[in-house]
Design a protein around this motif. Sequence first.
Motif, PDB file in Angstrom:
ATOM      1  N   UNK A 144       0.824  -1.213   0.000  1.00 29.45           N
ATOM      2  CA  UNK A 144       0.000   0.000   0.000  1.00 29.45           C
ATOM      3  C   UNK A 144       0.857   1.261   0.000  1.00 29.45           C
ATOM      4  N   UNK A 145       2.128   1.084   0.326  1.00 31.28           N
ATOM      5  CA  UNK A 145       2.933   2.286   0.576  1.00 31.28           C
ATOM      6  C   UNK A 145       2.693   2.700   1.999  1.00 31.28           C
ATOM      7  N   UNK A 146       1.464   2.514   2.444  1.00 38.79           N
ATOM      8  CA  UNK A 146       1.034   2.665   3.826  1.00 38.79           C
ATOM      9  C   UNK A 146       1.700   3.818   4.542  1.00 38.79           C
ATOM     10  N   UNK A 147       1.799   3.630   5.828  1.00 41.87           N
ATOM     11  CA  UNK A 147       2.364   4.691   6.659  1.00 41.87           C
ATOM     12  C   UNK A 147       3.833   4.917   6.344  1.00 41.87           C
ATOM     13  N   UNK A 148       4.507   3.860   5.876  1.00 42.90           N
ATOM     14  CA  UNK A 148       5.943   3.995   5.658  1.00 42.90           C
ATOM     15  C   UNK A 148       6.233   5.085   4.632  1.00 42.90           C
ATOM     16  N   UNK A 149       5.420   5.101   3.589  1.00 41.26           N
ATOM     17  CA  UNK A 149       5.686   6.083   2.545  1.00 41.26           C
ATOM     18  C   UNK A 149       4.944   7.401   2.793  1.00 41.26           C
ATOM     19  N   UNK A 150       4.032   7.407   3.768  1.00 44.14           N
ATOM     20  CA  UNK A 150       3.232   8.612   4.000  1.00 44.14           C
ATOM     21  C   UNK A 150       4.093   9.668   4.676  1.00 44.14           C
ATOM     22  N   UNK A 151       4.484  10.631   3.941  1.00 44.67           N
ATOM     23  CA  UNK A 151       5.395  11.630   4.490  1.00 44.67           C
ATOM     24  C   UNK A 151       4.624  12.669   5.271  1.00 44.67           C
ATOM     25  N   UNK A 152       5.201  13.008   6.365  1.00 45.16           N
ATOM     26  CA  UNK A 152       4.576  13.982   7.203  1.00 45.16           C
ATOM     27  C   UNK A 152       4.795  15.381   6.650  1.00 45.16           C
ATOM     28  N   UNK A 153       3.777  16.238   6.688  1.00 44.53           N
ATOM     29  CA  UNK A 153       3.975  17.577   6.140  1.00 44.53           C
ATOM     30  C   UNK A 153       5.140  18.301   6.800  1.00 44.53           C
ATOM     31  N   UNK A 154       5.292  18.104   8.100  1.00 49.81           N
ATOM     32  CA  UNK A 154       6.370  18.793   8.814  1.00 49.81           C
ATOM     33  C   UNK A 154       7.719  18.374   8.240  1.00 49.81           C
ATOM     34  N   UNK A 155       7.855  17.067   8.104  1.00 47.72           N
ATOM     35  CA  UNK A 155       9.122  16.540   7.633  1.00 47.72           C
ATOM     36  C   UNK A 155       9.363  16.953   6.183  1.00 47.72           C
ATOM     37  N   UNK A 156       8.299  16.863   5.429  1.00 51.86           N
ATOM     38  CA  UNK A 156       8.374  17.218   4.014  1.00 51.86           C
ATOM     39  C   UNK A 156       8.890  18.635   3.818  1.00 51.86           C
ATOM     40  N   UNK A 157       8.221  19.560   4.512  1.00 49.43           N
ATOM     41  CA  UNK A 157       8.577  20.953   4.291  1.00 49.43           C
ATOM     42  C   UNK A 157       9.937  21.250   4.906  1.00 49.43           C
ATOM     43  N   UNK A 158      10.219  20.597   6.030  1.00 47.29           N
ATOM     44  CA  UNK A 158      11.493  20.871   6.685  1.00 47.29           C
ATOM     45  C   UNK A 158      12.660  20.355   5.861  1.00 47.29           C
ATOM     46  N   UNK A 159      12.468  19.229   5.228  1.00 44.36           N
ATOM     47  CA  UNK A 159      13.595  18.630   4.520  1.00 44.36           C
ATOM     48  C   UNK A 159      13.672  19.102   3.076  1.00 44.36           C
ATOM     49  N   UNK A 160      12.497  19.350   2.500  1.00 44.00           N
ATOM     50  CA  UNK A 160      12.462  19.769   1.113  1.00 44.00           C
ATOM     51  C   UNK A 160      12.998  18.709   0.176  1.00 44.00           C
ATOM     52  N   UNK A 161      12.995  17.452   0.633  1.00 42.89           N
ATOM     53  CA  UNK A 161      13.528  16.408  -0.232  1.00 42.89           C
ATOM     54  C   UNK A 161      12.595  15.209  -0.240  1.00 42.89           C
ATOM     55  N   UNK A 162      12.678  14.464  -1.325  1.00 43.24           N
ATOM     56  CA  UNK A 162      11.853  13.265  -1.415  1.00 43.24           C
ATOM     57  C   UNK A 162      12.564  12.119  -0.708  1.00 43.24           C
ATOM     58  N   UNK A 163      11.787  11.257  -0.094  1.00 41.48           N
ATOM     59  CA  UNK A 163      12.390  10.111   0.561  1.00 41.48           C
ATOM     60  C   UNK A 163      12.416   8.929  -0.396  1.00 41.48           C
ATOM     61  N   UNK A 164      13.336   8.020  -0.170  1.00 40.49           N
ATOM     62  CA  UNK A 164      13.406   6.864  -1.051  1.00 40.49           C
ATOM     63  C   UNK A 164      12.082   6.113  -1.026  1.00 40.49           C
ATOM     64  N   UNK A 165      11.728   5.524  -2.160  1.00 37.14           N
ATOM     65  CA  UNK A 165      10.478   4.774  -2.230  1.00 37.14           C
ATOM     66  C   UNK A 165      10.540   3.584  -1.290  1.00 37.14           C
ATOM     67  N   UNK A 166       9.359   3.109  -0.891  1.00 33.93           N
ATOM     68  CA  UNK A 166       9.295   1.919  -0.061  1.00 33.93           C
ATOM     69  C   UNK A 166      10.011   0.771  -0.787  1.00 33.93           C
ATOM     70  N   UNK A 167      10.847   0.009  -0.072  1.00 35.30           N
ATOM     71  CA  UNK A 167      11.591  -1.051  -0.749  1.00 35.30           C
ATOM     72  C   UNK A 167      10.647  -2.055  -1.397  1.00 35.30           C
ATOM     73  N   UNK A 168      11.100  -2.634  -2.517  1.00 38.40           N
ATOM     74  CA  UNK A 168      10.286  -3.620  -3.226  1.00 38.40           C
ATOM     75  C   UNK A 168      10.168  -4.888  -2.389  1.00 38.40           C
TER      76      UNK A 168
END
Length: 443
Positions: A147-171
């Motif tokens: 599902x991508x689920x919570x692991x891939x669900x980026x938090x707005x705080x983290x998103x804006x603070x980091x300004x970077x994309x996180x690696x995709x959920x491992x296959x």
Amino acid sequence: MSPSLALISVHGDPAAEIGREEAGGQNVYVRAVGEALARRGWRVDMFTRWVNPADDREVWHGPHCRTVRLAAGPVEFIPRDRLFEHLPAFVDQWLAWTAQHRRRYDLIHSNYWLSSWVGMELAAALGIPQVHTYHSIGAVKYGTALEGGAIAALDPVLDSASGQAFPATPALPAVAQRRLAVERRCLERVNCVVATSPQEMRDLRSLVSAAGTVQIVPCGTDIERFGQVDRATARQRLGLDPQGKLVLYVGRFDRRKGLETFLAAIAACQHRSDPTFRAIIGGGSRPGQSDDAEQRRIQALVAVLELGDVVQFTGRIRDGDLPLYYAAADACVVPSYYEPFGLVAVEAMASRTPVIVSDVGGLSYSVLDGETGLRVPPGEAIALAKAMDTLLGEPALRDRLGAAGRDRVEQHFSWAGVAEQLDHLYRSLLVSHPEGTLEPVQA
Ligand code: UDP
């Protein structure tokens, strides 16, 4: 004559150092269950794979409880997703060792799906009953990943603070299909599956199979080891600020543990601006392994979020120091996205430290929200930040929840109590398998 038990834990060595790659709750569980059952009169051998030539082949934990390391495949660490091919060798080595030592067992208790396969081979060959504990269910784990689920669900705080994309959920690993099939066969075939929480029981029924027998027996903790030292003494012994605000994480570096949510919550909480505020992250990793990569990812996030003045990494916490860290903290945070049981939460509660946990899996069962700690939705950093602010800001509430946590663990989650329940379960199975034969242990 004493009944005899073979605990099988192919990848979780009960005699290993805990808190690093693939060495966590399962190792603690197998060893604690083995030792507690030995105290109840069982003769217990715990079988695991030999991974380091420097390790002894046998380790005694007491007069009737030992770890036996079998050579199956190369004597080196192999990630569990690549262990299946070595299981037939493990079965052969087990049969050779038991023949050589003239050992016979009344019952097998296997742990994790790899060992369930070994256990099913042996139980069928020997005609003895098998109990199994999953520790983690593939259908839940892969479902979350798919599902991508919570692991891939980026938090707005983290998103804006980091300004970077996180690696995709491992296959999904190549072994996934096989694991799902073995887990299903295990549930339908073994004499009894032990679910460690009501949620695990529901997951087994809805995601694995409606057939087979399941009984709930929780995990436990050592109530004599934890909870013997007060907060002030623990801080003094660890050299921590006696007046500081302290939150603690203990565990392996693994994506499902939710450490990025924890960091985002630290960045968002009001106490971030308190100069005494600290967050300690305890747990080790092995160079070059997956937990090492995850630790580096988390350390990079600390830098991105400019939390270097707040977050401290201790590395693996030694056994003797663990009770001190739990006691020293104002709150212990378990931000996991998936947690079949979650030993860390009960260890903290046993230490009279309230927990803030994701409302998932075994944590929804062991932690009573508002009574022994606070439960928050997984992956929601703002909710976690508010919970941390609440406990850090209200010492009376912290102490009330901490005391209630200790009571709950004493009543429901001591290893002695867990072993008593397993003992009853085993004996009920031996009654229906009276052909079990007994022989004295060769110490
Ligand atoms: N642990 C430890 N030292 C560390 C980190 C973790 O002894 O530095 C232990 C912790 O006390 C707990 C276990 O590792 O007993 C982790 O169990 P849990 O069920 O929380 O997580 P799992 O490892 O099974 O995912």
